[in-house]
Scaffold this motif. Structure first.
Motif, PDB file in Angstrom:
ATOM      1  N   CYS A 553       0.835  -1.207   0.000  1.00 20.00           N
ATOM      2  CA  CYS A 553       0.000   0.000   0.000  1.00 20.00           C
ATOM      3  C   CYS A 553       0.869   1.256   0.000  1.00 20.00           C
ATOM      4  O   CYS A 553       0.545   2.251  -0.688  1.00 20.00           O
ATOM      5  CB  CYS A 553      -0.933  -0.006   1.209  1.00 20.00           C
ATOM      6  SG  CYS A 553      -2.215  -1.281   1.153  1.00 20.00           S
ATOM      7  N   ALA A 557       1.076   4.266  -2.862  1.00 17.16           N
ATOM      8  CA  ALA A 557       0.815   5.660  -2.496  1.00 17.16           C
ATOM      9  C   ALA A 557       2.039   6.551  -2.601  1.00 17.16           C
ATOM     10  O   ALA A 557       1.930   7.759  -2.349  1.00 17.16           O
ATOM     11  CB  ALA A 557       0.271   5.723  -1.066  1.00 17.16           C
ATOM     12  N   SER A 558       3.199   6.025  -2.958  1.00 17.08           N
ATOM     13  CA  SER A 558       4.416   6.847  -3.015  1.00 17.08           C
ATOM     14  C   SER A 558       4.305   7.878  -4.125  1.00 17.08           C
ATOM     15  O   SER A 558       3.885   7.576  -5.242  1.00 17.08           O
ATOM     16  CB  SER A 558       5.638   5.950  -3.243  1.00 17.08           C
ATOM     17  OG  SER A 558       5.505   5.219  -4.446  1.00 17.08           O
ATOM     18  N   GLN A 559       4.709   9.103  -3.804  1.00 20.07           N
ATOM     19  CA  GLN A 559       4.582  10.220  -4.742  1.00 20.07           C
ATOM     20  C   GLN A 559       5.916  10.795  -5.171  1.00 20.07           C
ATOM     21  O   GLN A 559       5.945  11.645  -6.065  1.00 20.07           O
ATOM     22  CB  GLN A 559       3.737  11.342  -4.102  1.00 20.07           C
ATOM     23  CG  GLN A 559       2.328  10.917  -3.748  1.00 20.07           C
ATOM     24  CD  GLN A 559       1.512  10.535  -4.972  1.00 20.07           C
ATOM     25  OE1 GLN A 559       1.668  11.119  -6.043  1.00 20.07           O
ATOM     26  NE2 GLN A 559       0.629   9.549  -4.814  1.00 20.07           N
ATOM     27  N   SER A 567       9.689   2.677   0.347  1.00 22.48           N
ATOM     28  CA  SER A 567       8.554   1.755   0.389  1.00 22.48           C
ATOM     29  C   SER A 567       8.879   0.437  -0.304  1.00 22.48           C
ATOM     30  O   SER A 567       8.489  -0.635   0.182  1.00 22.48           O
ATOM     31  CB  SER A 567       7.328   2.404  -0.253  1.00 22.48           C
ATOM     32  OG  SER A 567       7.604   2.774  -1.604  1.00 22.48           O
ATOM     33  N   ARG A 632       0.139   2.461 -12.018  1.00 25.36           N
ATOM     34  CA  ARG A 632       0.250   1.856 -10.686  1.00 25.36           C
ATOM     35  C   ARG A 632      -0.760   0.737 -10.458  1.00 25.36           C
ATOM     36  O   ARG A 632      -0.814   0.162  -9.368  1.00 25.36           O
ATOM     37  CB  ARG A 632       0.054   2.919  -9.606  1.00 25.36           C
ATOM     38  CG  ARG A 632       1.061   4.053  -9.624  1.00 25.36           C
ATOM     39  CD  ARG A 632       0.666   5.106  -8.609  1.00 25.36           C
ATOM     40  NE  ARG A 632       1.513   6.283  -8.690  1.00 25.36           N
ATOM     41  CZ  ARG A 632       2.543   6.519  -7.887  1.00 25.36           C
ATOM     42  NH1 ARG A 632       2.834   5.637  -6.942  1.00 25.36           N
ATOM     43  NH2 ARG A 632       3.263   7.612  -8.016  1.00 25.36           N
TER      44      ARG A 632
END
Length: 665
Positions: A553, A557-559, A567, A632
């Protein structure tokens, strides 16, 4: 008739309270009334950490050299040990990882010989920098000044990567050089299509054969012994080395397209079980030597050693090719190492599965096969489908898939079917299949990192190094100590046999000079183990899988590149899932200790089916369809699949422990 003389006992090597082995002279009376003396051997297992010291006894007189204990004469390397399995399997993984890069370059050059004869690739075995001068000669470049090694730094405020030093400062960007023959081959699309087709064909052949025979070879480990099947796997690896060396060295003399001559070697390796059967037998060997509550830690440590070797092996292989100037130098070294491993497994490594257990497994296998043949010969079925099923029971091909029956639901009580079936192994097998399918998303993370952050090959290489290092650190230094610390402490084990044999104060006399002492090969020593604790393994599996879902998760969600790096490094938690599930399967399977090879062979089939076939197809199709819209999506699907597997673990029902009845001792 005269009474027989009393039982006399030889001096043991030590008279401590620990179990030991003693030689005794037993007299008996024959039919004609004469007395004869024979030698009997009282064999007690060596002590383990979980056997408690019961009492203290003063040491006896030192033994004579003739009657020294057989167990004391056994050298350390004659005992089954987890170190045999961990060290030798890590060496084999190291040699396989060392061949990855040279094998691709060999495929490219062999395909280029056929597709692009105008480039004139003369020697497949020589790398481009040795054999392929530029097409258009250019003046030699001046020797550069020594430069520092490249360094990768990450700014967590801006989440930018910076690479400083290295080869970038050694060359003049305005200076150009003509491409070499090898570079022209790499840039040719027809050559790359041919190499992709070759790799696909070899993978399909290997995966299909592994799917059919890995369970059968896993069961052979229960019938023939662990070291025998591992030796067969080592022989298969040796055949692979010989196949690559022969096809590459004589590429110009082979008829037709030389690169298709890799197929016969691949077929033979697949029939022998390949790596899958070897991995299953090695896990069975480790499970025989490890305590039930420590198996997950032992499996994880073995995987961590393999990860560390795979991280270092490509560097060693590249340096070996650079020093020798020959792509086959890696395979020469691998051939020597694999030959030594074959000799060790076949001649030196002691067998971990006792002869009595192997004989019992063989007898049970023969009884099951005889029952199936008798049922097939009766032809009691009335429907066409039933008659077909009866005929298939007698088909020898069924023996290839019979080990998969460990994953089928079985009756809790064969005599009382009203108690229902036990679905634990079925649920665990389905959970492991989902885990194997979700692992098919891992290869596409490299492409996803290039799509999201625009990384080149260099940055992807650094990122992969971080992932490999994090997995190795977690499997070697974090997971095993945690499991050892929290594992339940086993209770003391009561050894079989009268106490007088364990603590005897009888007068001790030595054996006669003509008494025969058995050799080490005749001594079979079995150490009692505490019962497995499936509740502990199940708890570890649930925690590991839950943390892995959370890590995926975070990846989704890594930006920023920095968040992505951290992550994805956290995915190392999931690397302990396979060792944990294997330990849980041994605890849940009723006859896991004796049939560990059969059990791990069945899970090898699930690994091949899920990771190498279904996982690649499913996530490849998902990534191809979503890369332009929502790239993703493969991460989201992988996290969802792992969450489903996490929920399925809660459907495993363990039997409740029996409570003591009041008033009953």
């Amino acid at each position: 008739m005269s009474s027989p003389p009393p039982l006399t006992r030889a001096h043991p090597s030590t008279s401590s309270v620990w179990p030991h082995r003693e030689n005794a002279v037993v007299s008996h009376v024959t039919i004609d009334g004469s007395a004869e003396a024979t030698t009997a051997y009282f064999d007690y297992p060596e002590p383990e950490a979980f056997i408690h010291h019961l009492s203290a006894a003063p040491p006896s007189s030192p033994p004579t050299s003739r009657t020294s204990s057989v167990s004391s004469r056994r050298s350390w390397w004659k005992h089954p040990s987890i170190y045999w399995g961990i060290v030798l399997s890590s060496i084999q993984m190291f040699t396989l990882a060392m061949q990855s890069a040279p094998s691709i370059e060999i495929f490219n050059r062999m395909a280029c010989q056929v597709i692009r004869p105008d480039i004139r690739i003369e020697h497949v075995r020589y790398p481009a920098w040795r054999d392929d001068p530029p097409i258009i000669p250019s003046p030699p470049l001046p020797l550069p000044m020594p430069m520092p090694m490249p360094m990768m730094t990450l700014n967590f405020f801006t989440d930018d990567f910076m690479v400083s030093g290295g080869l970038g400062g050694m060359m003049n960007p305005n200076q150009t050089q003509s491409p070499t023959k090898g570079q022209l081959c790499l840039k040719d699309p027809r050559v790359q299509e041919t190499v992709a087709s070759l790799v696909t064909v070899l993978s399909v052949i290997s995966g299909t054969l592994t799917l059919f025979v890995s369970a059968w070879w896993g069961q052979r480990a229960d019938l023939w012994g662990r070291t025998t099947v591992i030796s067969v796997s080592a022989l298969a690896t040796l055949i692979h080395d010989v196949s690559v060396i022969t096809c590459t060295y004589f590429s110009q003399q082979l008829p037709g397209k030389a690169y298709w001559w890799f197929i016969p070697g691949t077929v033979l390796v697949g029939i022998l079980g390949g790596m899958a059967s070897g991995v299953a037998a090695e896990r069975a060997y480790l499970s025989d030597c490890a305590e039930p509550t420590s198996r997950a830690a032992v499996f994880a440590f073995q995987a961590g050693m393999g990860m560390g070797g795979m991280a270092i092996a490509p560097i060693v292989g590249a340096q070996l090719v650079r020093l020798s100037g020959d792509l086959l130098s890696v395979y020469y070294l691998a051939f020597v190492v694999d030959l030594m491993l074959l000799a060790l497994w076949f001649f030196a490594v002691p067998e971990s599965l006792s002869y009595s257990t192997r004989a019992s497994n063989q007898k049970q296998w023969e009884e099951d096969r005889r029952a199936r043949l008798e049922a097939a010969s009766q032809r009691t079925a009335t429907t066409r489908l039933g008659r077909f099923a009866q005929l298939m029971r007698a088909n020898p091909v069924i023996d290839l898939f019979k080990p998969l029956s460990v994953l089928f639901p079985a009756y809790k009580d064969e005599d009382d079917h009203s108690l229902g079936r036990d679905w634990n192994m079925t649920v665990l097998g389905a959970t492991f299949l989902i885990l194997s399918i979700s692992s098919g998303a891992a290869p596409f993370l490299m492409q996803l990192s290039q799509v999201l952050w625009g990384w080149g090959n260099e940055m992807v290489g650094y990122w992969l190094s971080v992932l490999g290092a994090s997995r190795a650190i977690y499997l070697l230094f974090i997971f095993p100590p945690v499991v050892r610390f929290f594992k339940p402490k086993p209770a003391a084990i009561a050894l079989e046999g009268p106490e007088s044999q364990l603590h005897s104060n009888a007068t001790e006399t030595s054996l006669p000079s003509n008494a025969e002492v058995p050799s080490d090969a005749e001594v079979e020593m079995e150490v009692p183990k505490p019962p497995p604790v499936p509740s502990f393994d199940l708890l570890v599996a649930r925690i590991s899988l839950g943390l892995d879902v959370i890590a995926w998760c975070f990846v989704a969600a890594s930006q920023t590149p920095g968040h992505w790096l951290l992550s994805t490094a956290g995915l190392a938690i999931g690397s302990a899932l396979t060792p944990t599930v294997m330990s849980l399967a041994l605890a849940l399977y009723p006859n896991g200790d004796a049939e560990a090879g059969k059990l791990f062979g069945a899970f090898s089939v699930l690994t091949t089916l899920g990771a190498e076939i279904c996982g690649q197809l499913i996530f490849g199709a998902i990534f191809k369809a979503s890369v332009g819209v929502f790239p993703r999506l493969i991460v989201v699907v992988a996290a969802a699949a792992l969450f489903v597997a996490f929920i399925m673990l809660f459907f495993i029902r363990l039997p409740k422990p029996l409570r003591p009845v009041p008033g009953v001792a």
